[in-house]
Design a protein around this motif. Structure first.
Motif, mmCIF file in Angstrom:
data_model
loop_
_atom_site.group_PDB
_atom_site.id
_atom_site.type_symbol
_atom_site.label_atom_id
_atom_site.label_comp_id
_atom_site.label_asym_id
_atom_site.label_seq_id
_atom_site.Cartn_x
_atom_site.Cartn_y
_atom_site.Cartn_z
ATOM 1 N N GLY A 9 -0.499 15.592 -1.498
ATOM 2 C CA GLY A 9 -2.160 14.931 -2.512
ATOM 3 C C GLY A 9 -0.216 14.465 -3.741
ATOM 4 N N ARG A 10 0.777 14.709 -3.414
ATOM 5 C CA ARG A 10 1.552 14.717 -4.783
ATOM 6 C C ARG A 10 2.633 13.414 -3.783
ATOM 7 N NH1 ARG A 10 3.754 18.975 -5.466
ATOM 8 N NH2 ARG A 10 5.557 18.982 -3.676
ATOM 9 N N ASP A 11 2.243 13.716 -2.600
ATOM 10 C CA ASP A 11 3.551 12.821 -1.579
ATOM 11 C C ASP A 11 2.435 11.236 -1.641
ATOM 12 O OD1 ASP A 11 5.298 14.453 -1.474
ATOM 13 O OD2 ASP A 11 5.137 14.690 0.686
ATOM 14 N N GLY A 12 1.081 11.085 -1.837
ATOM 15 C CA GLY A 12 0.188 9.890 -1.931
ATOM 16 C C GLY A 12 -0.665 10.412 -1.057
ATOM 17 N N LEU A 13 -0.690 11.328 0.746
ATOM 18 C CA LEU A 13 -1.327 11.110 1.928
ATOM 19 C C LEU A 13 -2.170 12.193 1.002
ATOM 20 C CD1 LEU A 13 0.657 12.393 4.419
ATOM 21 C CD2 LEU A 13 -0.424 10.355 4.338
ATOM 22 N N ILE A 14 -3.699 11.727 0.392
ATOM 23 C CA ILE A 14 -5.333 11.933 0.631
ATOM 24 C C ILE A 14 -5.835 11.731 0.918
ATOM 25 C CG2 ILE A 14 -4.553 13.119 -1.483
ATOM 26 C CD1 ILE A 14 -6.262 10.586 -3.133
ATOM 27 N N ARG A 15 -6.919 11.940 1.496
ATOM 28 C CA ARG A 15 -8.406 11.300 1.957
ATOM 29 C C ARG A 15 -9.367 10.906 1.250
ATOM 30 N NH1 ARG A 15 -11.578 14.652 4.225
ATOM 31 N NH2 ARG A 15 -10.504 16.489 3.252
ATOM 32 N N PRO A 16 -9.242 9.116 0.973
ATOM 33 C CA PRO A 16 -10.524 9.150 -0.177
ATOM 34 C C PRO A 16 -11.501 8.869 0.530
ATOM 35 C CG PRO A 16 -8.941 6.943 1.824
ATOM 36 C CD PRO A 16 -8.637 8.439 1.280
ATOM 37 N N GLY A 23 -13.893 11.051 8.678
ATOM 38 C CA GLY A 23 -13.160 11.993 7.709
ATOM 39 C C GLY A 23 -12.638 11.523 6.543
ATOM 40 N N GLY A 24 -11.944 9.912 7.160
ATOM 41 C CA GLY A 24 -10.877 9.784 5.790
ATOM 42 C C GLY A 24 -9.669 10.254 5.599
ATOM 43 N N VAL A 25 -9.169 10.004 7.206
ATOM 44 C CA VAL A 25 -8.035 10.553 7.996
ATOM 45 C C VAL A 25 -6.761 9.027 7.868
ATOM 46 C CG1 VAL A 25 -6.124 11.247 9.511
ATOM 47 C CG2 VAL A 25 -8.161 12.830 8.766
ATOM 48 N N CYS A 26 -7.783 8.196 8.315
ATOM 49 C CA CYS A 26 -7.154 6.629 9.047
ATOM 50 C C CYS A 26 -7.109 6.340 7.539
ATOM 51 C CB CYS A 26 -7.437 6.514 9.770
ATOM 52 S SG CYS A 26 -7.474 7.604 11.431
ATOM 53 N N ALA A 27 -7.761 6.241 7.061
ATOM 54 C CA ALA A 27 -8.290 5.473 5.536
ATOM 55 C C ALA A 27 -7.509 6.381 4.434
ATOM 56 C CB ALA A 27 -9.886 5.572 5.089
ATOM 57 N N GLY A 28 -6.821 7.204 4.830
ATOM 58 C CA GLY A 28 -5.632 7.996 3.921
ATOM 59 C C GLY A 28 -4.200 7.688 4.334
ATOM 60 N N LEU A 29 -4.197 6.874 5.687
ATOM 61 C CA LEU A 29 -2.984 7.253 5.976
ATOM 62 C C LEU A 29 -2.362 5.469 5.947
ATOM 63 C CD1 LEU A 29 -2.917 8.827 9.883
ATOM 64 C CD2 LEU A 29 -1.358 9.375 7.859
ATOM 65 N N GLY A 30 -3.686 4.437 5.656
ATOM 66 C CA GLY A 30 -3.136 3.349 5.817
ATOM 67 C C GLY A 30 -3.377 3.344 4.504
ATOM 68 N N ARG A 31 -4.003 3.994 3.262
ATOM 69 C CA ARG A 31 -3.649 4.135 1.974
ATOM 70 C C ARG A 31 -2.345 4.360 1.311
ATOM 71 N NH1 ARG A 31 -7.493 6.022 -2.465
ATOM 72 N NH2 ARG A 31 -9.578 5.050 -2.092
#
Length: 81
Positions: A9-16, A23-31
């Motif tokens: 979460g601190r590094d910005g890898l969160i599921r939006p 699950g939002g994994v790819c959207a989180g990686l893309g963000r």
């Protein structure tokens, strides 16, 4: 000692919350890497096709390890007086 959820979460890898398909994994990686969700999904799919069967392992692991946007605590910005 911080947990994996706090570190990611601190590094910005969160599921939006918005833009999820499964699950939002790819959207989180893309963000995190500055991509729109669909190109991130296609890139993730192409990378996982290199090693057959890896998507069965990698996606669920990332789904478990990446915190959801709703569960990440965002501190309020300090107000200036």
């Amino acid at each position: 000692m911080s947990t994996i959820h706090e570190t990611l979460g601190r590094d910005g890898l969160i599921r939006p919350i918005d833009g999820r398909v499964l699950g939002g994994v790819c959207a989180g990686l893309g963000r995190r890497f500055g991509l729109d969700p669909w190109p991130a999904r296609l890139l993730f799919l192409l990378l996982l096709m290199v090693v057959p069967g890896s998507q069965i392992i990698i996606y669920p692991i990332l789904w478990i390890l990446m915190p959801s946007e709703s569960s990440v605590w965002h501190p309020a910005p300090a107000s200036r007086q």
